[in-house]
Design a protein around this motif. Structure first.
Motif, PDB file in Angstrom:
ATOM      1  N   THR A  61       0.837  -1.203   0.000  1.00  0.00           N
ATOM      2  CA  THR A  61       0.000   0.000   0.000  1.00  0.00           C
ATOM      3  C   THR A  61       0.868   1.248   0.000  1.00  0.00           C
ATOM      4  O   THR A  61       0.582   2.209  -0.717  1.00  0.00           O
ATOM      5  CB  THR A  61      -0.917  -0.001   1.225  1.00  0.00           C
ATOM      6  N   ASN A  62       1.926   1.245   0.789  1.00  0.00           N
ATOM      7  CA  ASN A  62       2.830   2.392   0.832  1.00  0.00           C
ATOM      8  C   ASN A  62       3.496   2.614  -0.520  1.00  0.00           C
ATOM      9  O   ASN A  62       3.655   3.749  -0.964  1.00  0.00           O
ATOM     10  CB  ASN A  62       3.892   2.193   1.907  1.00  0.00           C
ATOM     11  N   ARG A  63       3.911   1.538  -1.174  1.00  0.00           N
ATOM     12  CA  ARG A  63       4.554   1.650  -2.487  1.00  0.00           C
ATOM     13  C   ARG A  63       3.571   2.229  -3.505  1.00  0.00           C
ATOM     14  O   ARG A  63       3.936   3.100  -4.302  1.00  0.00           O
ATOM     15  CB  ARG A  63       5.040   0.281  -2.939  1.00  0.00           C
ATOM     16  N   THR A  64       2.341   1.759  -3.476  1.00  0.00           N
ATOM     17  CA  THR A  64       1.321   2.267  -4.398  1.00  0.00           C
ATOM     18  C   THR A  64       1.059   3.748  -4.142  1.00  0.00           C
ATOM     19  O   THR A  64       0.934   4.530  -5.090  1.00  0.00           O
ATOM     20  CB  THR A  64       0.017   1.473  -4.222  1.00  0.00           C
ATOM     21  N   LEU A  65       1.007   4.133  -2.889  1.00  0.00           N
ATOM     22  CA  LEU A  65       0.786   5.531  -2.543  1.00  0.00           C
ATOM     23  C   LEU A  65       1.933   6.414  -3.029  1.00  0.00           C
ATOM     24  O   LEU A  65       1.702   7.498  -3.578  1.00  0.00           O
ATOM     25  CB  LEU A  65       0.611   5.660  -1.035  1.00  0.00           C
ATOM     26  N   ILE A  66       3.159   5.959  -2.882  1.00  0.00           N
ATOM     27  CA  ILE A  66       4.320   6.724  -3.349  1.00  0.00           C
ATOM     28  C   ILE A  66       4.311   6.853  -4.864  1.00  0.00           C
ATOM     29  O   ILE A  66       4.609   7.928  -5.411  1.00  0.00           O
ATOM     30  CB  ILE A  66       5.624   6.068  -2.847  1.00  0.00           C
ATOM     31  N   ILE A  67       3.939   5.796  -5.565  1.00  0.00           N
ATOM     32  CA  ILE A  67       3.870   5.850  -7.037  1.00  0.00           C
ATOM     33  C   ILE A  67       2.806   6.845  -7.488  1.00  0.00           C
ATOM     34  O   ILE A  67       3.036   7.658  -8.395  1.00  0.00           O
ATOM     35  CB  ILE A  67       3.604   4.444  -7.609  1.00  0.00           C
ATOM     36  N   ILE A  68       1.649   6.819  -6.866  1.00  0.00           N
ATOM     37  CA  ILE A  68       0.572   7.745  -7.242  1.00  0.00           C
ATOM     38  C   ILE A  68       0.979   9.184  -6.975  1.00  0.00           C
ATOM     39  O   ILE A  68       0.759  10.077  -7.816  1.00  0.00           O
ATOM     40  CB  ILE A  68      -0.726   7.382  -6.487  1.00  0.00           C
ATOM     41  N   ILE A  69       1.591   9.443  -5.829  1.00  0.00           N
ATOM     42  CA  ILE A  69       2.023  10.810  -5.501  1.00  0.00           C
ATOM     43  C   ILE A  69       3.092  11.287  -6.477  1.00  0.00           C
ATOM     44  O   ILE A  69       3.053  12.437  -6.934  1.00  0.00           O
ATOM     45  CB  ILE A  69       2.517  10.878  -4.041  1.00  0.00           C
ATOM     46  N   SER A  70       4.043  10.421  -6.835  1.00  0.00           N
ATOM     47  CA  SER A  70       5.097  10.833  -7.771  1.00  0.00           C
ATOM     48  C   SER A  70       4.531  11.131  -9.160  1.00  0.00           C
ATOM     49  O   SER A  70       4.956  12.084  -9.820  1.00  0.00           O
ATOM     50  CB  SER A  70       6.196   9.772  -7.847  1.00  0.00           C
ATOM     51  N   ILE A  71       3.567  10.347  -9.608  1.00  0.00           N
ATOM     52  CA  ILE A  71       2.940  10.613 -10.911  1.00  0.00           C
ATOM     53  C   ILE A  71       2.205  11.947 -10.879  1.00  0.00           C
ATOM     54  O   ILE A  71       2.293  12.736 -11.833  1.00  0.00           O
ATOM     55  CB  ILE A  71       2.003   9.455 -11.301  1.00  0.00           C
ATOM     56  N   LEU A  72       1.498  12.220  -9.790  1.00  0.00           N
ATOM     57  CA  LEU A  72       0.791  13.498  -9.689  1.00  0.00           C
ATOM     58  C   LEU A  72       1.755  14.679  -9.640  1.00  0.00           C
ATOM     59  O   LEU A  72       1.479  15.733 -10.228  1.00  0.00           O
ATOM     60  CB  LEU A  72      -0.118  13.500  -8.459  1.00  0.00           C
ATOM     61  N   VAL A  73       2.900  14.521  -8.978  1.00  0.00           N
ATOM     62  CA  VAL A  73       3.898  15.594  -8.942  1.00  0.00           C
ATOM     63  C   VAL A  73       4.468  15.830 -10.335  1.00  0.00           C
ATOM     64  O   VAL A  73       4.648  16.987 -10.758  1.00  0.00           O
ATOM     65  CB  VAL A  73       5.018  15.258  -7.923  1.00  0.00           C
ATOM     66  N   LEU A  74       4.757  14.754 -11.070  1.00  0.00           N
ATOM     67  CA  LEU A  74       5.276  14.912 -12.432  1.00  0.00           C
ATOM     68  C   LEU A  74       4.258  15.592 -13.349  1.00  0.00           C
ATOM     69  O   LEU A  74       4.631  16.428 -14.183  1.00  0.00           O
ATOM     70  CB  LEU A  74       5.697  13.558 -12.994  1.00  0.00           C
ATOM     71  N   ILE A  75       2.999  15.234 -13.213  1.00  0.00           N
ATOM     72  CA  ILE A  75       1.958  15.891 -14.016  1.00  0.00           C
ATOM     73  C   ILE A  75       1.873  17.377 -13.658  1.00  0.00           C
ATOM     74  O   ILE A  75       1.769  18.239 -14.549  1.00  0.00           O
ATOM     75  CB  ILE A  75       0.596  15.191 -13.805  1.00  0.00           C
ATOM     76  N   PHE A  76       1.973  17.706 -12.370  1.00  0.00           N
ATOM     77  CA  PHE A  76       1.948  19.100 -11.950  1.00  0.00           C
ATOM     78  C   PHE A  76       3.148  19.861 -12.524  1.00  0.00           C
ATOM     79  O   PHE A  76       3.000  20.986 -13.011  1.00  0.00           O
ATOM     80  CB  PHE A  76       1.949  19.182 -10.419  1.00  0.00           C
ATOM     81  N   LEU A  77       4.327  19.260 -12.477  1.00  0.00           N
ATOM     82  CA  LEU A  77       5.509  19.927 -13.019  1.00  0.00           C
ATOM     83  C   LEU A  77       5.396  20.121 -14.529  1.00  0.00           C
ATOM     84  O   LEU A  77       5.868  21.120 -15.073  1.00  0.00           O
ATOM     85  CB  LEU A  77       6.773  19.134 -12.665  1.00  0.00           C
ATOM     86  N   TYR A  78       4.781  19.174 -15.217  1.00  0.00           N
ATOM     87  CA  TYR A  78       4.576  19.317 -16.658  1.00  0.00           C
ATOM     88  C   TYR A  78       3.600  20.461 -16.958  1.00  0.00           C
ATOM     89  O   TYR A  78       3.787  21.221 -17.907  1.00  0.00           O
ATOM     90  CB  TYR A  78       4.054  18.004 -17.249  1.00  0.00           C
ATOM     91  N   ILE A  79       2.563  20.583 -16.148  1.00  0.00           N
ATOM     92  CA  ILE A  79       1.562  21.631 -16.371  1.00  0.00           C
ATOM     93  C   ILE A  79       2.165  23.017 -16.166  1.00  0.00           C
ATOM     94  O   ILE A  79       1.880  23.942 -16.931  1.00  0.00           O
ATOM     95  CB  ILE A  79       0.344  21.414 -15.444  1.00  0.00           C
ATOM     96  N   ILE A  80       3.023  23.181 -15.171  1.00  0.00           N
ATOM     97  CA  ILE A  80       3.596  24.510 -14.920  1.00  0.00           C
ATOM     98  C   ILE A  80       4.866  24.753 -15.734  1.00  0.00           C
ATOM     99  O   ILE A  80       5.538  25.765 -15.544  1.00  0.00           O
ATOM    100  CB  ILE A  80       3.877  24.726 -13.422  1.00  0.00           C
ATOM    101  N   ASP A  81       5.191  23.852 -16.646  1.00  0.00           N
ATOM    102  CA  ASP A  81       6.376  23.966 -17.522  1.00  0.00           C
ATOM    103  C   ASP A  81       7.656  24.147 -16.712  1.00  0.00           C
ATOM    104  O   ASP A  81       8.442  25.072 -16.935  1.00  0.00           O
ATOM    105  CB  ASP A  81       6.218  25.132 -18.509  1.00  0.00           C
TER     106      ASP A  81
END
Length: 91
Positions: free
Chosen positions: A62-82
């Motif tokens: 569960t912890n690994r899945t949570l870390i993967i989801i958070i990292s994907i969301l951070v990468l999407i956020f960084l892509y959106i703000i260029d």
């Protein structure tokens, strides 16, 4: 003078979807039995203690899945703000 003597009508009201378990008029959330903050510990300290205990005893999967989801969301956020990685390179 029968019209002056009126008795109250009594109804045997039963809710439409009542299955006969407990009080049908009791307001209780459906998921209270699964919450860690609902139950015998009513104070704030007890709720935090239960929540931290559940966090410590959670699965590693569960912890690994949570870390993967958070990292994907951070990468999407960084892509959106260029976000540009060139600010870390010294030229």
């Amino acid at each position: 003078m029968g019209f002056l003597k009126r008795t109250n009508k009594k109804f045997d009201y039963q809710p439409r979807y009542y299955k006969g378990e407990g009080n049908p008029f009791k307001i209780e959330h459906k998921l209270d039995q699964f919450r860690t903050t609902a139950g015998k510990n009513k104070n704030l300290k007890g709720k935090f203690h239960d929540a931290i205990g559940d966090l410590k005893n959670s699965d590693k999967k569960t912890n690994r899945t949570l870390i993967i989801i958070i990292s994907i969301l951070v990468l999407i956020f960084l892509y959106i703000i260029d976000f540009d990685l060139s600010i870390f390179i010294n030229n």
